[in-house]
Design a protein around this motif. Structure first.
Motif, short mmCIF file in Angstrom:
data_model
loop_
_atom_site.label_atom_id
_atom_site.label_comp_id
_atom_site.label_asym_id
_atom_site.label_seq_id
_atom_site.Cartn_x
_atom_site.Cartn_y
_atom_site.Cartn_z
N THR A 12 -40.56 -10.95 -10.94
CA THR A 12 -40.59 -10.36 -9.58
C THR A 12 -40.90 -8.86 -9.66
OG1 THR A 12 -38.19 -10.07 -9.59
CG2 THR A 12 -39.03 -12.07 -8.54
N ASN A 13 -40.47 -8.21 -10.74
CA ASN A 13 -40.82 -6.78 -10.89
C ASN A 13 -42.33 -6.60 -11.03
OD1 ASN A 13 -38.10 -5.97 -10.86
ND2 ASN A 13 -38.46 -4.43 -12.44
N SER A 57 -36.61 -8.30 -6.53
CA SER A 57 -37.03 -6.91 -6.70
C SER A 57 -37.26 -6.28 -5.34
CB SER A 57 -38.33 -6.83 -7.50
OG SER A 57 -38.19 -7.49 -8.75
N THR A 112 -34.95 -0.84 -13.24
CA THR A 112 -35.64 0.02 -12.28
C THR A 112 -36.93 0.54 -12.91
OG1 THR A 112 -33.54 0.70 -11.32
CG2 THR A 112 -35.42 2.10 -10.87
N VAL A 125 -39.44 0.37 -8.06
CA VAL A 125 -39.09 -1.06 -7.96
C VAL A 125 -37.73 -1.25 -8.62
CG1 VAL A 125 -39.65 -3.37 -8.83
CG2 VAL A 125 -41.46 -1.92 -7.88
N GLY A 127 -35.31 -4.03 -9.78
CA GLY A 127 -35.24 -5.46 -10.07
C GLY A 127 -33.82 -5.85 -10.41
#
Ligand code: BTN
Length: 243
Positions: A12-13, A57, A112, A125, A127
């Protein structure tokens, strides 16, 4: 708030960074049932190849200097602890720099990632990976003695949707404190949940290794430690091993 859901994705990151580069709005959340390449800190893998966790994220576009971004990870740790407590009444702790632990085992990790130029943040971002409904046998052998899940602790299945909503609400509250520069409140809460403080940590820097006592976390996210000779130093994440 925009929420993008995947049954399966690499990370997702990774996806959050992609859409952030393409200009997605502040606050966009990417969540996946499972990740094929979930990433942890310092290049590690994060086991998330199952539908039992909360893998998500958040894309942020803060008006901050790159040096100020570290506080967002602290805010996220506090939000996870408070979100879990509000929803389930379970008390977790924070192990520096940003592991959420339950008992002595790891429940959640935060990764992060930052895109910035000198003086300017393009996006951040955050996560977050939380072990929710795994049983012990679902953890890979190499993490079975270190990992736990909310279900293992509570003895029942937990609603991931409700938990996600609660954590996002808490995160919004904490993020507003970041924007208001109310760093003190974030740090105070972080220190309240910290299990690292007063414990011995091993500092490994380029040219030496020594043992010190963790004292607090500084507003920039560094760990304040007291060395055996009484000197107080601020140490950044890469150099500390919590014993
Ligand atoms: C750690 O090493 O403790 C950090 C783990 C972070 C895992 C989460 S799961 C959602 C997001 N996507 C990723 O690939 N990693 C983070």
């Amino acid at each position: 708030r925009e929420l993008i859901h995947f049954d399966e994705i690499d990370s997702t990151n990774n996806h959050a960074k992609k859409i952030a580069n393409d200009g997605c709005p502040h606050g966009t959340v990417v969540v996946a049932e499972r990740q094929t390449l979930g990433r942890g800190r310092v290049g590690r893998l994060w086991q998330s190849d199952n539908n039992q966790g909360l893998w998500f994220s958040i894309v942020l576009r803060p008006d901050l200097e790159p040096e100020q971004v570290q506080i967002i990870t602290l805010a996220a740790s506090v939000a996870v602890v408070e979100g879990i407590f509000r929803d389930l009444g379970i008390n977790c702790g924070i192990k520096w720099p940003n592991d959420i632990i339950l008992g002595n085992s790891k429940l959640c990790g935060i990764l992060t990632e930052l895109s910035a130029e000198p003086g300017h943040v393009n996006y951040v971002v955050v996560g977050i990976g939380i072990n929710v409904n795994q049983s012990f046998s679902e953890f890979d052998a190499d993490i079975q003695d270190k990992a736990t899940s909310l279900q293992i602790h509570a003895g029942k299945k937990i609603s991931r949707v409700k938990l996600l909503a609660g954590i996002l609400t808490c995160f919004e509250e904490m993020y507003n404190k970041v924007l208001e520069k109310n760093t003190k409140d974030i740090i105070d809460r972080w220190n309240k949940y910290s299990v690292t403080l007063d414990r011995e940590v091993k500092i490994v820097s380029r040219d030496m290794e020594y043992i010190a006592t963790a004292q607090s976390v500084a507003p920039d996210g560094k760990l304040v430690v007291k060395c055996k000779d009484g000197t107080v130093r601020e140490i950044s994440a890469g150099e500390v091993q919590v014993r």
